[in-house]
Write an enzyme that holds these catalytic residues in place. Structure first.
Site, PDB file in Angstrom:
ATOM      1  N   THR A 102      30.372 -55.508  14.283  1.00  0.00           N
ATOM      2  CA  THR A 102      30.149 -54.392  15.211  1.00  0.00           C
ATOM      3  C   THR A 102      30.663 -54.857  16.575  1.00  0.00           C
ATOM      4  OG1 THR A 102      28.167 -53.781  14.002  1.00  0.00           O
ATOM      5  CG2 THR A 102      28.472 -52.812  16.185  1.00  0.00           C
ATOM      6  N   LYS A 177      30.156 -46.444  14.483  1.00  0.00           N
ATOM      7  CA  LYS A 177      29.073 -47.434  14.378  1.00  0.00           C
ATOM      8  C   LYS A 177      28.196 -47.410  15.637  1.00  0.00           C
ATOM      9  CE  LYS A 177      26.667 -51.116  13.248  1.00  0.00           C
ATOM     10  NZ  LYS A 177      25.662 -51.190  12.195  1.00  0.00           N
ATOM     11  N   LYS A 245      23.674 -56.148  22.130  1.00  0.00           N
ATOM     12  CA  LYS A 245      25.134 -56.151  22.282  1.00  0.00           C
ATOM     13  C   LYS A 245      25.700 -54.766  21.981  1.00  0.00           C
ATOM     14  CE  LYS A 245      26.990 -57.310  18.515  1.00  0.00           C
ATOM     15  NZ  LYS A 245      27.402 -56.703  17.250  1.00  0.00           N
TER      16      LYS A 245
HETATM   17  P1  NAP Z   1      25.151 -63.823  12.080  1.00  0.00           P
HETATM   18  O1  NAP Z   1      24.180 -64.216  11.034  1.00  0.00           O
HETATM   19  O2  NAP Z   1      25.040 -64.420  13.445  1.00  0.00           O
HETATM   20  O3  NAP Z   1      26.621 -64.072  11.485  1.00  0.00           O
HETATM   21  C1  NAP Z   1      27.781 -64.170  12.258  1.00  0.00           C
HETATM   22  C2  NAP Z   1      28.541 -65.380  11.773  1.00  0.00           C
HETATM   23  O4  NAP Z   1      29.793 -65.438  12.461  1.00  0.00           O
HETATM   24  C3  NAP Z   1      27.795 -66.684  12.072  1.00  0.00           C
HETATM   25  O5  NAP Z   1      27.707 -67.447  10.888  1.00  0.00           O
HETATM   26  C4  NAP Z   1      28.665 -67.330  13.130  1.00  0.00           C
HETATM   27  O6  NAP Z   1      28.723 -68.737  13.087  1.00  0.00           O
HETATM   28  C5  NAP Z   1      30.028 -66.773  12.819  1.00  0.00           C
HETATM   29  N1  NAP Z   1      30.887 -66.862  14.000  1.00  0.00           N
HETATM   30  C6  NAP Z   1      30.644 -66.421  15.248  1.00  0.00           C
HETATM   31  N2  NAP Z   1      31.668 -66.714  16.061  1.00  0.00           N
HETATM   32  C7  NAP Z   1      32.576 -67.359  15.298  1.00  0.00           C
HETATM   33  C8  NAP Z   1      33.830 -67.923  15.559  1.00  0.00           C
HETATM   34  N3  NAP Z   1      34.370 -67.897  16.780  1.00  0.00           N
HETATM   35  N4  NAP Z   1      34.482 -68.517  14.559  1.00  0.00           N
HETATM   36  C9  NAP Z   1      33.947 -68.560  13.313  1.00  0.00           C
HETATM   37  N5  NAP Z   1      32.747 -68.048  13.000  1.00  0.00           N
HETATM   38  C10 NAP Z   1      32.075 -67.455  13.983  1.00  0.00           C
HETATM   39  O7  NAP Z   1      25.132 -62.234  12.287  1.00  0.00           O
HETATM   40  P2  NAP Z   1      25.032 -61.073  11.177  1.00  0.00           P
HETATM   41  O8  NAP Z   1      23.651 -60.535  11.166  1.00  0.00           O
HETATM   42  O9  NAP Z   1      25.672 -61.516   9.907  1.00  0.00           O
HETATM   43  O10 NAP Z   1      25.909 -59.945  11.898  1.00  0.00           O
HETATM   44  C11 NAP Z   1      27.320 -60.028  11.948  1.00  0.00           C
HETATM   45  C12 NAP Z   1      27.853 -58.763  12.607  1.00  0.00           C
HETATM   46  O11 NAP Z   1      27.488 -57.622  11.834  1.00  0.00           O
HETATM   47  C13 NAP Z   1      27.312 -58.512  14.014  1.00  0.00           C
HETATM   48  O12 NAP Z   1      28.294 -57.937  14.825  1.00  0.00           O
HETATM   49  C14 NAP Z   1      26.180 -57.524  13.773  1.00  0.00           C
HETATM   50  O13 NAP Z   1      25.950 -56.719  14.927  1.00  0.00           O
HETATM   51  C15 NAP Z   1      26.736 -56.718  12.618  1.00  0.00           C
HETATM   52  N6  NAP Z   1      25.763 -56.112  11.722  1.00  0.00           N
HETATM   53  C16 NAP Z   1      24.658 -56.812  11.324  1.00  0.00           C
HETATM   54  C17 NAP Z   1      23.739 -56.212  10.461  1.00  0.00           C
HETATM   55  C18 NAP Z   1      22.483 -56.931  10.016  1.00  0.00           C
HETATM   56  O14 NAP Z   1      21.567 -56.250   9.521  1.00  0.00           O
HETATM   57  N7  NAP Z   1      22.387 -58.251  10.136  1.00  0.00           N
HETATM   58  C19 NAP Z   1      23.959 -54.915  10.006  1.00  0.00           C
HETATM   59  C20 NAP Z   1      25.112 -54.249  10.388  1.00  0.00           C
HETATM   60  C21 NAP Z   1      26.011 -54.860  11.246  1.00  0.00           C
HETATM   61  P3  NAP Z   1      27.448 -69.692  13.271  1.00  0.00           P
HETATM   62  O15 NAP Z   1      26.986 -69.895  11.878  1.00  0.00           O
HETATM   63  O16 NAP Z   1      27.962 -70.897  13.950  1.00  0.00           O
HETATM   64  O17 NAP Z   1      26.461 -68.923  14.125  1.00  0.00           O
END
Ligand code: NAP
Length: 306
Positions: A102, A177, A245
């Site tokens: 997102t 979104k 965010k």
């Molecule tokens: P998350 O658990 O923080 O996963 C994001 C992953 O991306 C982390 O493992 C992070 O690494 C990695 N990352 C960040 N910057 C990076 C970089 N420069 N290079 C390589 N890897 C990198 O978050 P999430 O909950 O999966 O959400 C991911 C996205 O989907 C977000 O934008 C969120 O708003 C969206 N979203 C989430 C949900 C939900 O329910 N969780 C639902 C819909 C949409 P690290 O392991 O080092 O932190």
């Protein structure tokens, strides 16, 4: 197909797992390598940079956290990705890039332009449905970008979601979104206040949740997140910092179009209070805690307005 997956966090690890299970050759990178290890143990190939992933793949999917993370993996950047090792630097002509993070619609447009200039194709395809939707391959996917490119990768998206819609040019998926997130934030406030109201009136909030989830007040969050909140389970799910965010991007986009969204402002204010209490990395259901008598929201909200 050779599919790259960058960002194997809460959402990405399940999504990438479905691609692997479907028999695709999966190439992965994540800032913290340990979070990609379970996929590597199942046969995914690890690469040291997003550029290495892109150079090896026909399709590259990104699911990182913030717009700054998206910039970093696509263009190379200051922290995790060395300059020249971004996806756009290294992908081969014809590769399709799909950002499912997102993120900002303006950034999606910028990626699409930069990709086009290098003979690549880019889609923005953020998702809704939470960690549960990712685990069950039941996400709602909202796509922007070239329609023919979308049609070509639809079978891949079909491994991740149950509702997949093309909404318009680059950035359109992100704009949809953001609309979703406005509804999510206001809806979270709605069910938290409903259950706090019931509890303050002497009812069992768990019983009330079960009853009203089946009526006109029903929502995905009331069904899936309220029980976690009532059980004191604040593990993410979807982190407060990620919703904040999204709300900041939505606020900026609303301001650019001259529309006033007071409900969004209320949601953003309440989730900001939650983050200031140290709950930024908790699941969004932690908002319900704000309504407990010990948190002081009661006094703040009921004080006379000027
Ligand atoms: P998350 O658990 O923080 O996963 C994001 C992953 O991306 C982390 O493992 C992070 O690494 C990695 N990352 C960040 N910057 C990076 C970089 N420069 N290079 C390589 N890897 C990198 O978050 P999430 O909950 O999966 O959400 C991911 C996205 O989907 C977000 O934008 C969120 O708003 C969206 N979203 C989430 C949900 C939900 O329910 N969780 C639902 C819909 C949409 P690290 O392991 O080092 O932190």
């Amino acid at each position: 197909m050779r599919i790259g997956f960058i960002g194997t966090g809460i959402m990405g690890r399940s999504m990438a797992g479905h691609l692997l299970a479907a028999g695709h050759s999966l190439h992965v990178f994540n800032r913290t390598r340990a979070k990609a290890e379970p996929l590597v143990e199942r046969g995914a190939l690890w690469h040291d940079t997003p550029g290495d992933v892109a150079a090896a793949c026909d399709v590259v999917i990104t699911m990182v956290g913030l717009p700054t993370d998206v910039e970093e993996v696509y263009f190379g950047g200051p922290a995790a990705v060395p300059t020249g090792q971004g996806i756009i630097d290294r992908a081969r002509t014809g590769t399709v890039l799909i950002d499912m993070t997102t993120s900002s619609p303006m950034l999606a447009e910028r990626i699409a332009m930069a990709a086009g200039a290098r003979g690549l194709e880019a889609l923005d395809a953020p998702v809704s449905g939470g960690d549960v939707g990712a685990r069950n391959a039941a996400l709602v996917i909202m796509a922007g970008g070239d329609r023919e490119t979308f049609a070509r990768v639809q079978p891949i998206l079909g491994l991740l979601g149950k509702s997949i819609t093309h909404l318009g040019p680059a950035g359109a998926g992100q704009r949809c979104k953001l609309a979703n997130q406005v509804a999510v934030a206001i809806g979270m406030v709605a069910w938290c206040e409903a259950l706090a109201h019931a509890q303050a009136g002497g009812l069992d909030p768990a019983a009330v949740q079960q009853v009203i989830a089946g009526g006109a007040a029903g929502s995905w969050a009331l069904t899936n997140l309220a029980p976690r909140a009532l059980a004191g389970d604040v593990a993410p799910g979807f982190m407060v910092k990620h919703l904040l965010k999204d709300l900041a991007i939505a606020r900026e986009c609303a301001a650019a179009t001259g529309i006033d969204l007071p409900g969004l402002a209320t949601g953003e204010r309440l989730f900001t209070i939650a983050a200031e209490k140290g709950w930024a990395s908790d699941g969004t259901q932690v908002l319900y805690r704000l309504y407990s008598p010990s948190e002081g929201l009661r006094q703040r909200s009921s004080s006379p307005r000027p």
